[in-house]
Design a protein around this motif. Structure first.
Motif, PDB file in Angstrom:
ATOM      1  N   LEU A 193      28.280 -29.371  18.892  1.00  0.00           N
ATOM      2  CA  LEU A 193      28.433 -30.568  19.059  1.00  0.00           C
ATOM      3  C   LEU A 193      29.775 -30.055  20.542  1.00  0.00           C
ATOM      4  O   LEU A 193      29.877 -30.951  21.680  1.00  0.00           O
ATOM      5  CB  LEU A 193      29.082 -31.448  18.684  1.00  0.00           C
ATOM      6  CG  LEU A 193      27.095 -31.589  18.137  1.00  0.00           C
ATOM      7  CD1 LEU A 193      27.209 -32.853  16.865  1.00  0.00           C
ATOM      8  CD2 LEU A 193      25.990 -31.848  18.817  1.00  0.00           C
ATOM      9  N   ASP A 194      30.650 -28.852  20.490  1.00  0.00           N
ATOM     10  CA  ASP A 194      31.773 -28.996  20.766  1.00  0.00           C
ATOM     11  C   ASP A 194      31.933 -28.183  21.198  1.00  0.00           C
ATOM     12  O   ASP A 194      33.578 -27.666  22.258  1.00  0.00           O
ATOM     13  CB  ASP A 194      33.209 -29.378  19.912  1.00  0.00           C
ATOM     14  CG  ASP A 194      33.320 -28.243  18.225  1.00  0.00           C
ATOM     15  OD1 ASP A 194      32.837 -27.224  18.666  1.00  0.00           O
ATOM     16  OD2 ASP A 194      34.547 -28.474  17.927  1.00  0.00           O
ATOM     17  N   GLY A 195      31.309 -27.120  21.394  1.00  0.00           N
ATOM     18  CA  GLY A 195      31.482 -25.802  21.661  1.00  0.00           C
ATOM     19  C   GLY A 195      32.218 -24.432  21.745  1.00  0.00           C
ATOM     20  O   GLY A 195      31.784 -23.975  22.127  1.00  0.00           O
ATOM     21  N   PHE A 211      23.654 -28.233  28.450  1.00  0.00           N
ATOM     22  CA  PHE A 211      24.120 -28.391  27.691  1.00  0.00           C
ATOM     23  C   PHE A 211      25.124 -27.586  27.253  1.00  0.00           C
ATOM     24  O   PHE A 211      26.496 -27.729  26.741  1.00  0.00           O
ATOM     25  CB  PHE A 211      23.242 -29.401  25.919  1.00  0.00           C
ATOM     26  CG  PHE A 211      22.396 -30.704  26.904  1.00  0.00           C
ATOM     27  CD1 PHE A 211      23.314 -31.758  27.201  1.00  0.00           C
ATOM     28  CD2 PHE A 211      21.193 -30.509  27.279  1.00  0.00           C
ATOM     29  CE1 PHE A 211      22.599 -33.016  27.578  1.00  0.00           C
ATOM     30  CE2 PHE A 211      20.398 -31.581  27.162  1.00  0.00           C
ATOM     31  CZ  PHE A 211      21.508 -32.966  27.343  1.00  0.00           C
ATOM     32  N   VAL A 212      24.769 -26.491  26.759  1.00  0.00           N
ATOM     33  CA  VAL A 212      25.667 -25.834  26.051  1.00  0.00           C
ATOM     34  C   VAL A 212      26.747 -25.493  27.509  1.00  0.00           C
ATOM     35  O   VAL A 212      27.695 -25.550  26.561  1.00  0.00           O
ATOM     36  CB  VAL A 212      24.570 -24.640  25.436  1.00  0.00           C
ATOM     37  CG1 VAL A 212      25.841 -22.878  25.417  1.00  0.00           C
ATOM     38  CG2 VAL A 212      23.690 -24.876  24.841  1.00  0.00           C
ATOM     39  N   ALA A 213      26.144 -25.419  28.316  1.00  0.00           N
ATOM     40  CA  ALA A 213      26.860 -24.810  28.938  1.00  0.00           C
ATOM     41  C   ALA A 213      28.535 -25.775  28.909  1.00  0.00           C
ATOM     42  O   ALA A 213      29.314 -26.116  29.522  1.00  0.00           O
ATOM     43  CB  ALA A 213      27.175 -24.456  30.678  1.00  0.00           C
ATOM     44  N   ALA A 228      24.994 -23.222  33.624  1.00  0.00           N
ATOM     45  CA  ALA A 228      23.335 -22.973  33.164  1.00  0.00           C
ATOM     46  C   ALA A 228      22.539 -22.720  34.056  1.00  0.00           C
ATOM     47  O   ALA A 228      22.551 -22.354  35.381  1.00  0.00           O
ATOM     48  CB  ALA A 228      22.840 -23.992  32.782  1.00  0.00           C
ATOM     49  N   GLY A 229      21.374 -21.421  34.068  1.00  0.00           N
ATOM     50  CA  GLY A 229      21.018 -20.822  35.115  1.00  0.00           C
ATOM     51  C   GLY A 229      19.279 -20.666  33.904  1.00  0.00           C
ATOM     52  O   GLY A 229      19.423 -21.623  33.030  1.00  0.00           O
ATOM     53  N   ILE A 281      31.094 -17.670  32.748  1.00  0.00           N
ATOM     54  CA  ILE A 281      29.720 -17.543  31.799  1.00  0.00           C
ATOM     55  C   ILE A 281      28.822 -18.394  32.743  1.00  0.00           C
ATOM     56  O   ILE A 281      28.854 -19.378  32.324  1.00  0.00           O
ATOM     57  CB  ILE A 281      30.649 -18.008  30.606  1.00  0.00           C
ATOM     58  CG1 ILE A 281      31.891 -17.377  30.435  1.00  0.00           C
ATOM     59  CG2 ILE A 281      29.180 -17.947  29.474  1.00  0.00           C
ATOM     60  CD1 ILE A 281      32.980 -18.265  29.343  1.00  0.00           C
ATOM     61  N   LEU A 282      27.508 -17.530  32.071  1.00  0.00           N
ATOM     62  CA  LEU A 282      26.343 -17.732  32.378  1.00  0.00           C
ATOM     63  C   LEU A 282      25.599 -18.315  31.222  1.00  0.00           C
ATOM     64  O   LEU A 282      25.343 -17.018  30.458  1.00  0.00           O
ATOM     65  CB  LEU A 282      25.243 -16.968  33.417  1.00  0.00           C
ATOM     66  CG  LEU A 282      24.407 -17.754  33.812  1.00  0.00           C
ATOM     67  CD1 LEU A 282      24.258 -19.100  34.891  1.00  0.00           C
ATOM     68  CD2 LEU A 282      23.341 -16.913  35.040  1.00  0.00           C
ATOM     69  N   VAL A 283      24.632 -19.297  30.848  1.00  0.00           N
ATOM     70  CA  VAL A 283      24.107 -19.645  29.784  1.00  0.00           C
ATOM     71  C   VAL A 283      22.390 -19.894  29.901  1.00  0.00           C
ATOM     72  O   VAL A 283      22.402 -20.903  31.516  1.00  0.00           O
ATOM     73  CB  VAL A 283      24.551 -20.906  29.059  1.00  0.00           C
ATOM     74  CG1 VAL A 283      23.358 -21.044  28.085  1.00  0.00           C
ATOM     75  CG2 VAL A 283      25.994 -20.335  28.829  1.00  0.00           C
TER      76      VAL A 283
END
Length: 118
Positions: free
Chosen positions: A86-88, A15-17, A35-36, A3-5
């Motif tokens: 915050l916990d994804g 942070f999201v990744a 992250a990208g 998965i790429l964010v």
């Protein structure tokens, strides 16, 4: 599953990744998330199954999705309030929704989850 964010510069997507990685690990899913940036997107798509776009990239979704589709990559736009996840868990639910995994089903855990181009 890979998965790429992506966001503009890669800062908030990091942070999201990270949170997504923790949520997947907590559910014993062997997903990778990274992250990208838009600049590296064409190269990064080759090693991606699901692409999550930052909310500010919503207007560019169709153009990005056209390029991603040729590589079998599923694309989803993150909601405006995703940075409060915050916990994804909400981000993970979005991934599962994007790939068509219903709540309670077992999600694919490897690159074979990659959809074939239409």
């Amino acid at each position: 599953m890979r998965i790429l964010v992506v966001c503009g510069a890669g800062a908030s997507s990091t942070f999201v990744a990270q949170r997504l990685r923790h949520a997947a690990r907590a559910r014993d899913l062997s997903y990778s998330s990274s992250a990208g940036t838009l600049r590296s997107l064409e190269i990064d798509l080759d090693a991606t199954d699901v692409l999550l776009l930052g909310p500010h990239l919503k207007a560019e979704r169709d153009n990005i999705a056209a390029s991603a589709a040729s590589k079998g990559v599923t694309v989803a736009v993150l909601p405006d309030d995703i940075f409060g996840d915050l916990d994804g868990s909400r981000t993970l639910a979005l991934v599962h929704s994007a790939i068509g995994v219903a709540q309670g089903e077992t999600a694919p855990t490897h690159a074979s989850a990659k959809k074939e181009p239409e």
